[in-house]
Write an enzyme that holds these catalytic residues in place. Structure first.
Site, PDB file in Angstrom:
ATOM      1  N   LYS A  11      -4.709  -5.117  -3.456  1.00 47.26           N
ATOM      2  CA  LYS A  11      -3.813  -4.076  -3.966  1.00 47.26           C
ATOM      3  C   LYS A  11      -3.262  -4.487  -5.335  1.00 47.26           C
ATOM      4  O   LYS A  11      -3.247  -3.695  -6.285  1.00 47.26           O
ATOM      5  CB  LYS A  11      -2.680  -3.806  -2.960  1.00 47.26           C
ATOM      6  N   GLN A  55       3.692  -4.783   3.916  1.00 44.82           N
ATOM      7  CA  GLN A  55       2.380  -5.026   4.520  1.00 44.82           C
ATOM      8  C   GLN A  55       2.535  -5.288   6.022  1.00 44.82           C
ATOM      9  O   GLN A  55       3.326  -6.132   6.436  1.00 44.82           O
ATOM     10  CB  GLN A  55       1.697  -6.221   3.821  1.00 44.82           C
ATOM     11  N   ASP A  69       3.026   4.325   1.210  1.00 44.73           N
ATOM     12  CA  ASP A  69       2.108   4.179   2.351  1.00 44.73           C
ATOM     13  C   ASP A  69       2.148   5.418   3.238  1.00 44.73           C
ATOM     14  O   ASP A  69       1.297   5.588   4.110  1.00 44.73           O
ATOM     15  CB  ASP A  69       2.492   2.955   3.199  1.00 44.73           C
TER      16      ASP A  69
END
Ligand code: NAD
Length: 292
Positions: A52, A96, A119
């Site tokens: 990422k 994460q 997200d």
């Protein structure tokens, strides 16, 4: 059979995002800025976050990686999230997953400001997605929708079977495939589904997201079906330098001659997840979803 090339499409989209960022910067806007919180030292999570951060550099975004010890308390992590919520230089951020067992991931995700939740895991974004309102769409389902669009895969009136009902893949996938404009009839299967093989045999499109390597076999696939393989499992493999190989939820070799389209693993859905996160961050930096 057409191989759906996630690397090719993701590289095309990265180029498009890079061009857009360069136009924005030339017009006097700041670079989009994505932050990621990584708790602990899980190997796979470090790899994903690494991709990422690298992708941000490739398209001209700023990125900030915040690493926390796996001994961090829930409250300390919440403080960290509040700082990012209030930091005007950060357009969007992710935490994460998975988190260590002593931290309640659902509680943590609720603390993220929905307007920075790139997200798309916050209930506000999930709810807005279900209602067809502007929302950050979870990255993996969004990446799959992009592949379907770019490969011009017919969806109207088709029967789509999604295997797996997780909040980050299967369930949002079932919502997106049934949306007006996509118009599939969707069956959402899970670990308690009876006659899974029969359900799959009725499918024009199978989206396998259950995390069981090579689970979908040729005898479960109707000739000409479209196969989207989301699974990522690391299997030990002494012949590889890394000591493992990545396997999907579909028996690729067995199924590939039976279907019309198929995503490989690796190189199918995986690279699309990262570019979807970039697209969401680009939207966040331009305040296209939320204008506060
Ligand atoms: P999860 O473990 O949260 O959910 C798995 C789902 O599969 C559950 O809903 C469960 O009911 C269902 N399931 C389990 N066994 C089953 C069976 N025998 N028959 C039918 N259904 C069954 O997993 P997840 O987070 O949704 O991830 C699924 C897979 O996708 C994993 O391999 C994960 O690594 C991978 N993944 C890939 C990406 C990507 O970018 N390609 C992103 C996220 C997840």
């Amino acid at each position: 059979m057409t191989l759906i090339d996630g690397n090719l499409i993701s590289n095309q989209i990265k180029e498009e995002v890079k061009e857009k960022v360069s136009q924005l910067v030339q017009a006097g806007h700041k670079q989009p800025h994505l932050a990621a919180i990584l708790v602990g030292n899980d190997g796979a999570s470090q790899t994903y976050v690494g991709h990422k951060v690298k992708s941000c550099e490739q398209v001209g975004f700023k990125s900030t990686l915040i690493r926390c010890e796996d001994t961090i308390t829930e409250n300390e992590l919440i403080q960290q999230i509040h700082q990012l919520n209030n930091n005007p230089y950060i357009d969007g951020f992710i935490v994460q997953l998975p988190l260590p067992k002593h931290i309640d991931a659902d509680k943590i995700l609720l603390e993220i400001d929905a307007s920075k939740d790139v997200d798309g895991f916050h209930p506000i974004n999930f709810g807005r997605m279900c209602l067809n309102l502007p929302a950050y769409i979870p990255a993996t389902p969004m990446g799959i929708m992009t592949l379907i669009e770019r490969y011009k895969i017919e969806t109207a009136g088709k029967h789509c079977v999604v295997i797996g009902r997780s909040n980050i893949v299967g369930r949002p996938m079932s919502v997106l495939m049934s949306r007006s404009g996509i118009d599939c009839t969707v069956t959402l299967c899970h670990s308690r589904t009876k006659n899974l093989k029969e359900e799959c045999l009725r499918a024009d499109i199978i989206i396998a997201a259950l995390g069981k390597p090579q689970f979908v076999t040729k005898d479960m696939v109707k000739p000409g079906a479209v196969i989207i393989d989301v699974g990522i499992t690391r299997l030990e493999d002494a012949s590889k330098k890394s000591g493992y190989r990545i396997v999907g939820d579909v028996d690729f070799e067995g199924v590939k001659d039976q279907c019309s389209f198929i995503t490989p693993v690796p190189g199918g859905v995986g690279p699309m997840t990262v570019v979807s996160l970039l697209l969401n961050t680009l939207q966040a930096s331009q305040k296209l979803i939320y204008n506060n």
